[in-house]
Design an enzyme around this catalytic site. Structure first.
Site, PDB file in Angstrom:
ATOM      1  N   TYR A 132     -15.668 -39.704  12.389  1.00 33.57           N
ATOM      2  CA  TYR A 132     -16.859 -40.135  13.132  1.00 33.57           C
ATOM      3  C   TYR A 132     -16.651 -39.842  14.608  1.00 33.57           C
ATOM      4  O   TYR A 132     -15.882 -40.518  15.291  1.00 33.57           O
ATOM      5  CB  TYR A 132     -17.134 -41.619  12.931  1.00 33.57           C
ATOM      6  CG  TYR A 132     -17.408 -42.047  11.512  1.00 33.57           C
ATOM      7  CD1 TYR A 132     -17.828 -41.143  10.550  1.00 33.57           C
ATOM      8  CD2 TYR A 132     -17.242 -43.371  11.120  1.00 33.57           C
ATOM      9  CE1 TYR A 132     -18.079 -41.544   9.247  1.00 33.57           C
ATOM     10  CE2 TYR A 132     -17.495 -43.788   9.826  1.00 33.57           C
ATOM     11  CZ  TYR A 132     -17.904 -42.860   8.893  1.00 33.57           C
ATOM     12  OH  TYR A 132     -18.145 -43.272   7.601  1.00 33.57           O
TER      13      TYR A 132
ATOM     14  N   HIS B 233     -11.722 -40.577   2.258  1.00 33.48           N
ATOM     15  CA  HIS B 233     -13.147 -40.372   2.522  1.00 33.48           C
ATOM     16  C   HIS B 233     -13.800 -39.539   1.413  1.00 33.48           C
ATOM     17  O   HIS B 233     -14.917 -39.848   0.986  1.00 33.48           O
ATOM     18  CB  HIS B 233     -13.303 -39.698   3.882  1.00 33.48           C
ATOM     19  CG  HIS B 233     -14.537 -40.094   4.597  1.00 33.48           C
ATOM     20  ND1 HIS B 233     -14.639 -40.053   5.969  1.00 33.48           N
ATOM     21  CD2 HIS B 233     -15.738 -40.544   4.171  1.00 33.48           C
ATOM     22  CE1 HIS B 233     -15.842 -40.454   6.340  1.00 33.48           C
ATOM     23  NE2 HIS B 233     -16.526 -40.749   5.267  1.00 33.48           N
TER      24      HIS B 233
ATOM     25  N   SER C  95     -24.786 -47.338   3.482  1.00 31.07           N
ATOM     26  CA  SER C  95     -26.217 -47.034   3.618  1.00 31.07           C
ATOM     27  C   SER C  95     -27.078 -47.959   2.757  1.00 31.07           C
ATOM     28  O   SER C  95     -27.971 -47.501   2.041  1.00 31.07           O
ATOM     29  CB  SER C  95     -26.497 -45.566   3.268  1.00 31.07           C
ATOM     30  OG  SER C  95     -25.897 -44.700   4.190  1.00 31.07           O
TER      31      SER C  95
ATOM     32  N   GLY D  42     -30.835 -47.566   3.106  1.00 27.72           N
ATOM     33  CA  GLY D  42     -31.420 -46.243   2.942  1.00 27.72           C
ATOM     34  C   GLY D  42     -31.479 -45.479   4.242  1.00 27.72           C
ATOM     35  O   GLY D  42     -32.480 -44.850   4.564  1.00 27.72           O
ATOM     36  N   ARG D  43     -30.370 -45.536   5.005  1.00 28.92           N
ATOM     37  CA  ARG D  43     -30.274 -44.844   6.297  1.00 28.92           C
ATOM     38  C   ARG D  43     -31.392 -45.271   7.249  1.00 28.92           C
ATOM     39  O   ARG D  43     -31.915 -44.484   8.023  1.00 28.92           O
ATOM     40  CB  ARG D  43     -30.251 -43.327   6.088  1.00 28.92           C
ATOM     41  CG  ARG D  43     -29.168 -42.907   5.099  1.00 28.92           C
ATOM     42  CD  ARG D  43     -29.060 -41.416   4.930  1.00 28.92           C
ATOM     43  NE  ARG D  43     -28.200 -41.098   3.798  1.00 28.92           N
ATOM     44  CZ  ARG D  43     -26.869 -41.076   3.809  1.00 28.92           C
ATOM     45  NH1 ARG D  43     -26.234 -41.367   4.925  1.00 28.92           N
ATOM     46  NH2 ARG D  43     -26.170 -40.778   2.728  1.00 28.92           N
TER      47      ARG D  43
END
Length: 295
Positions: free
Chosen positions: A38, A104, A183, A186-187
């Site tokens: 990130y 990941h 998420s 849903g983002r």
């Protein structure tokens, strides 16, 4: 992730993000999940700064196995990469250990047993307390378990990404493995943040997400309408309804909604007190599947 990477890059404010992380810990939301990719690296540095004087209050999780390339992410599960990655993460996070170290993504070019064995070395060295996987099949979990216990599995889980409910959730419940649901909003779509596809900021990853493309976005508004109906019954927000649905999928399911704003954080935490009825769950479970590929 969204504090440093992928979402709304023009809205980055590290001081505000530190305040959000501090408030989360004050509210008892102590699972802080990051990853070396990130930024890359800048999100771990931000988390390290935020936790500098309160590390003991956090359950700190990071990940390795992705490497940022010039045009896209690539997977790297080589043991030598994992060994170097944990040390680099600890430096950026300003700590001598993480509570949870996660793979990941599985690297198809490296046997999972080798990658997982290197991660197990981090546990034996005291650099990580436990290990987790992300985006894996049940068979891959079994393979990893043959080498070292799997404590957690990350999976995308929300009202518009429900595939994990079929096999992964029952399996992990039986095995005593926690599911970290990423998420869960849903983002951001299920929070009702965007009225149209054009509302997504320039440079935001969601601009290229298939579900946020104009025709798909419009079709998915029908799903959001159903969430709002249940939210109105309880006098809560669509975001709290969506999080309550994720929590209702099992006591071993832990949603990790992301935000850069204290007010949204506080609303998300309050979702833990929402109890959906059987009728509510029936309505939500009956909502149409999201239109557009998951990405």
């Amino acid at each position: 992730m969204g504090m440093s990477y992928a979402y709304d890059p023009g809205g980055r404010d590290d001081d505000a993000s530190v305040a959000v992380l501090h408030r989360a810990l004050d509210l008892g939301a102590d699972l802080i999940d990051t990853a070396d990719v990130y930024g890359p690296h800048t999100n771990e540095e931000l988390v390290g700064r935020a936790l500098a004087d309160r590390r003991e209050k956090a359950f700190l999780a990071t990940k390795a196995g992705f490497v940022a390339g010039e045009t896209r992410l690539r997977r790297d599960g080589r043991p030598e990469h994992i060994r170097a990655a944990i040390d680099a993460s600890l430096r950026r996070l300003r700590t001598d250990h993480v509570d949870l170290y996660q793979l990941h993504r599985v690297d198809p070019d490296v046997p999972l047993e080798e990658t997982w064995g290197a991660m197990a070395e981090a546990v034996r060295a005291g650099k990580a307390r436990m290990l987790g996987l992300s985006e894996v099949t049940v068979e891959q979990i079994r393979t990893a378990q043959s080498v070292h216990p799997v404590a957690t599995v990350q999976a995308e889980l929300s009202l518009w990404t429900r595939e994990a409910t079929a096999e992964l959730l029952p399996f992990t419940a039986r095995e005593g493995i926690a599911v970290i649901a990423y998420s869960p909003l849903g983002r951001g779509f299920l929070a009702g943040r965007f009225g149209s596809a054009q509302d997504v900021p320039d440079g935001d990853y969601r601009r290229i997400n298939p579900r946020f493309q104009e025709k798909n976005f419009e079709a998915n508004l029908h799903l959001l309408d159903g969430v709002r109906i249940v939210a109105q019954r309880h006098g809560i927000t669509p975001a709290q309804t969506a999080l309550a649905w994720v929590l209702a999928q099992g006591g071993h399911v832990v949603p990790i909604p992301g935000t850069k704003h204290v007010r949204y954080l506080e609303g998300n935490v309050a979702a833990a007190d929402v109890r959906l009825s059987a009728d509510d769950l029936a309505v939500l479970d009956g909502l149409p599947a999201a239109v557009g590929a998951r990405q």
